[in-house]
Design a protein around this motif. Structure first.
Motif, PDB file in Angstrom:
ATOM      1  N   HIS A  36       0.808  -1.218   0.000  1.00 35.13           N
ATOM      2  CA  HIS A  36       0.000   0.000   0.000  1.00 35.13           C
ATOM      3  C   HIS A  36       0.847   1.278   0.000  1.00 35.13           C
ATOM      4  N   ASN A 107      -6.035   5.604  15.627  1.00 36.75           N
ATOM      5  CA  ASN A 107      -6.413   4.689  14.539  1.00 36.75           C
ATOM      6  C   ASN A 107      -5.870   3.293  14.815  1.00 36.75           C
ATOM      7  N   ASN A 229      -4.755   1.540   4.960  1.00 35.77           N
ATOM      8  CA  ASN A 229      -5.696   2.476   4.351  1.00 35.77           C
ATOM      9  C   ASN A 229      -6.033   3.629   5.289  1.00 35.77           C
ATOM     10  N   LEU A 230      -6.141   3.346   6.571  1.00 35.67           N
ATOM     11  CA  LEU A 230      -6.376   4.420   7.544  1.00 35.67           C
ATOM     12  C   LEU A 230      -5.180   5.365   7.600  1.00 35.67           C
ATOM     13  N   MET A 232      -3.327   6.148   5.260  1.00 33.92           N
ATOM     14  CA  MET A 232      -3.366   6.982   4.061  1.00 33.92           C
ATOM     15  C   MET A 232      -4.479   8.019   4.109  1.00 33.92           C
ATOM     16  N   GLY A 233      -5.240   8.018   5.203  1.00 39.20           N
ATOM     17  CA  GLY A 233      -6.260   9.041   5.376  1.00 39.20           C
ATOM     18  C   GLY A 233      -7.647   8.666   4.914  1.00 39.20           C
ATOM     19  N   LYS A 234      -7.881   7.410   4.587  1.00 44.34           N
ATOM     20  CA  LYS A 234      -9.203   6.992   4.133  1.00 44.34           C
ATOM     21  C   LYS A 234     -10.151   6.807   5.316  1.00 44.34           C
ATOM     22  N   ASP A 235     -11.442   7.015   5.077  1.00 45.86           N
ATOM     23  CA  ASP A 235     -12.416   6.808   6.151  1.00 45.86           C
ATOM     24  C   ASP A 235     -12.516   5.315   6.451  1.00 45.86           C
ATOM     25  N   THR A 238     -14.444   2.823   3.978  1.00 51.77           N
ATOM     26  CA  THR A 238     -13.679   2.677   2.734  1.00 51.77           C
ATOM     27  C   THR A 238     -12.434   1.834   2.967  1.00 51.77           C
ATOM     28  N   ALA A 239     -11.762   2.059   4.104  1.00 48.79           N
ATOM     29  CA  ALA A 239     -10.568   1.277   4.446  1.00 48.79           C
ATOM     30  C   ALA A 239     -10.895  -0.204   4.538  1.00 48.79           C
ATOM     31  N   GLN A 242     -11.756  -1.627   0.887  1.00 51.29           N
ATOM     32  CA  GLN A 242     -10.575  -1.780   0.045  1.00 51.29           C
ATOM     33  C   GLN A 242      -9.647  -2.869   0.580  1.00 51.29           C
TER      34      GLN A 242
END
Length: 273
Positions: A36, A107, A229-230, A232-235, A238-239, A242
């Motif tokens: 990622h 997170n 994914n978190l 990288m700033g994704k909600d 969505t995390a 994906q």
């Protein structure tokens, strides 16, 4: 949490055990982070001698060593997300929970490694209680498999409705911000179907079923992908979506190595054919 890093690259931390066979644990987590394009850091909780057939030996790290690793990473490099895997014993679990609070690690993805996909309990009852009451309430999401969800709720889980009830109960009773009950251990059409609940949204997540016996490291990989994914700033939702898609594709390219259960192939895009 210290979100200041020395570069623009997102950073994630895995707090888990080492798998000498390279299929799960720290090794799977770091490969998932790398896929990622997230810089992976780690705090090793235990060292296992294992391969595709099974685990021959487990040696726990002193809790002080685990704490020192977490501090070394967070205080200098900083992390945007973290995940826990095998924490092994009550002492380490309690120490990690305290450090999460002290260092304000927000997170946090908790993969409550308590029971194998076949239903064998891996840690003591006291350790289970410590995960339930000290660590899970600090997580942004907890990702139990079918058998772990049964232990956390005392519910028998054989249907989709029972998976939904377990997810809601873990959220309510254990104060988990969000729950992903994984269906990898379910039967027939429910195999691989996951239930997501965050207190408001109750979602059924399905992808194509992959017919393979080489599933070692799936839980580690999924939780690591969510953390990446978190970072990288994704909600959160969505995390999760994906991460599940990534795992399904990695599983469809699983490695047939060793004499037992091979691992998923984390770097499937690098295959030429």
């Amino acid at each position: 949490m210290n979100t200041q890093t020395t570069s623009k690259t997102p950073v994630a931390l895995t707090i888990a055990g080492s798998d000498s066979g390279g299929g799960a644990g720290i090794q799977a987590d770091l490969r998932t982070f790398a896929f990622h394009c997230v810089h992976g850091t780690c705090a090793i909780t235990c060292v296992t001698a294992q391969n595709t057939v099974g685990v021959a030996r487990v040696d726990a790290m002193p809790k002080e060593a685990v704490i020192a690793q977490i501090h070394a990473v967070v205080e200098d490099i900083g992390v945007q997300a973290a995940k826990t895997g095998m924490l092994l014993n009550q002492e380490i679990i309690a120490a990690v929970a305290q450090e999460v609070e002290t260092l304000q690690i927000d997170n946090l993805v908790v993969d409550p490694v308590m029971v194998s996909r076949t239903g064998a309990q891996l840690i003591s009852d006291d350790a289970v209680q410590t995960i339930s009451h000290l660590l899970i309430p600090k997580a942004i999401i907890v990702t139990p498999n079918r058998y772990e969800a049964q232990i956390l709720t005392n519910l028998e889980i054989n249907s989709l409705d029972e998976m939904k009830a377990a997810a809601q109960m873990i959220h309510r009773e254990l104060r988990a911000k969000a729950v992903l009950v994984k269906g990898g251990g379910m039967q027939e059409s429910l195999r691989g179907v996951d239930i997501y609940f965050d207190g408001q949204n109750l979602e059924t997540l399905s992808t194509k079923q992959v017919d393979t016996e080489n599933t070692h490291g799936t839980g580690c990989t999924l939780s690591a992908a969510i953390a990446a994914n978190l970072a990288m700033g994704k909600d959160l939702f969505t995390a999760v979506q994906q991460a599940k898609n990534y795992l399904t594709t990695a599983l469809s390219h699983a490695l047939d190595i060793g004499k037992g259960q091979g691992p998923v192939r984390h770097f499937f895009p690098l295959l030429k054919n």
